[in-house]
Each structure stands twice: as C-alpha cells, then as structure tokens.
Design a protein around this motif. Sequence first.
Motif, PDB file in Angstrom:
ATOM      1  N   TYR A 266       0.866  -1.182   0.000  1.00  0.00           N
ATOM      2  CA  TYR A 266       0.000   0.000   0.000  1.00  0.00           C
ATOM      3  C   TYR A 266       0.899   1.227   0.000  1.00  0.00           C
ATOM      4  O   TYR A 266       1.810   1.334   0.829  1.00  0.00           O
ATOM      5  N   ASP A 267       0.661   2.106  -0.945  1.00  0.00           N
ATOM      6  CA  ASP A 267       1.465   3.320  -1.062  1.00  0.00           C
ATOM      7  C   ASP A 267       2.951   2.978  -1.125  1.00  0.00           C
ATOM      8  O   ASP A 267       3.792   3.594  -0.444  1.00  0.00           O
ATOM      9  N   CYS A 268       3.271   1.954  -1.935  1.00  0.00           N
ATOM     10  CA  CYS A 268       4.652   1.493  -2.187  1.00  0.00           C
ATOM     11  C   CYS A 268       5.312   0.847  -0.970  1.00  0.00           C
ATOM     12  O   CYS A 268       6.520   0.571  -1.001  1.00  0.00           O
ATOM     13  N   THR A 269       4.569   0.614   0.098  1.00  0.00           N
ATOM     14  CA  THR A 269       5.133   0.010   1.306  1.00  0.00           C
ATOM     15  C   THR A 269       4.603  -1.409   1.459  1.00  0.00           C
ATOM     16  O   THR A 269       3.395  -1.649   1.334  1.00  0.00           O
ATOM     17  N   VAL A 270       5.522  -2.343   1.734  1.00  0.00           N
ATOM     18  CA  VAL A 270       5.113  -3.734   1.956  1.00  0.00           C
ATOM     19  C   VAL A 270       4.312  -3.821   3.250  1.00  0.00           C
ATOM     20  O   VAL A 270       4.723  -3.294   4.288  1.00  0.00           O
ATOM     21  N   LEU A 271       3.174  -4.467   3.192  1.00  0.00           N
ATOM     22  CA  LEU A 271       2.296  -4.562   4.351  1.00  0.00           C
ATOM     23  C   LEU A 271       2.725  -5.675   5.293  1.00  0.00           C
ATOM     24  O   LEU A 271       3.214  -6.716   4.858  1.00  0.00           O
ATOM     25  N   ASP A 272       2.549  -5.441   6.575  1.00  0.00           N
ATOM     26  CA  ASP A 272       2.783  -6.458   7.590  1.00  0.00           C
ATOM     27  C   ASP A 272       1.516  -7.290   7.676  1.00  0.00           C
ATOM     28  O   ASP A 272       0.471  -6.816   8.110  1.00  0.00           O
TER      29      ASP A 272
END
Length: 216
Positions: A168-174
Amino acid sequence: MTIRPKYFTPNEVSIHNTAKDIWLSFLGKVYDLTPHVEANSGDPLLKPIIDAAGQDISHWFDPKTKDLKKFVDPNTGCLLYFAQHGRFSNVPPRFPSSDWANDFGKPWWKDEKYCIGVLSKKTRFIKIINALTLQNQIIEVCSEETMKEILNRYLKYNAHAESYTWKYDCTVLDMDKTLTENGIVDDDPDFYTLRMRDDQYLQSVILYYNDDLTEA
C-alpha cells in the motif's frame, strides 16, 4: 499462544436466514443455531428464533447481565423473561406447567457451543488490485482482521494470493497487522461528514507477483 476469534460482517450473518441454516448475532458474537433448530424440529417455540434468522438480536438482552431482558409480572409479582416477539425455546412459561421440559442444560443463548465467532464492530470496503493481471476486486472486510485474514477472504478470487507481495502506497504490508495498523486509515467518517460516496475513493492494496506460484 492466543487463538484469534473468527470475525464476521453483518452481511455474512444475514445470508444464513433459513430454518435449515440459521445464524444470529447478539452482544457482539455470532451464533450458529442450526443444530438447535434441527434438534427441536417441529417445536412451535422455534418460530421467534427462525423469524429472526440472519439478524442481530442484541435488543433481546440486557447488556449488563448478558441475559434476556426481564420484567416483573404485574399479576404474580414474579420476575420473568421478557420475550417481546413471543415465547421461544428454553424460555420457561409464565405459570408452572407439567409439559415444559427443563432438562436441556444451558439455554441456547448461554451455550457457547453455538458461538462461531465475533461480529465486527466496524466493516470496511477495500479495493485489491492485481498488478500482474490488472484485475481488481472490492471486498468487505472486518476492521479487526489482520492482512493475513483479509488475504484468506481474497483467496476465492485468486487462489494464489499468498504468492504475491501485498503493498500500500509502495510500502510492503505487515500481514500480521490490521489495515489501520498498516497505516491504511478508515476514511468513512470523513466521507460521511463531507457527504461523499466512499465507494468511489477506496484505498487500494496492490499485489505484486513473486514468480513462485503455490500449488492450487
């Protein structure tokens, strides 16, 4: 290790609305009363329960006692259950009766064997986009669910969802955290205040193919 409860949306509960498949929710939990109805098939006292199939019946209960609401009978002065939709199974009659069997143990609303999970306090819609196929799917999820649990919901649309990196928004989700814990804020209150349709501005989770498809 604490086992997380299964979360359900009100819509998921609502589709189980027949005598042969009957779910109810009350006081924040979801109950499958199908076995109870089957075991007491033909009992006219099942009617109020069947009529409420698929609904939330928290208004039947006292939130403090977690028991059915009660009232003082003006004629007898006795404290009785308040069955506003008519007396139903496991509720004793107003007067002593020789044909009422009270050997059922716990009444169904106190018997946790019927409890199958927790009713979500707040659901959300989210768009999931597959960057490989460009397919997108809007699904309703429980705000309490982790990304891993949301992934499990999504499997019916993509059986290989575990072989993708979720961002999400270029960030890998936990995947062990919820949407909110991953920084995907619930904008529903703002949309309501602004009188905007929230289904047109859904946050999008992007799936990136890892080139290691799992077996179906």
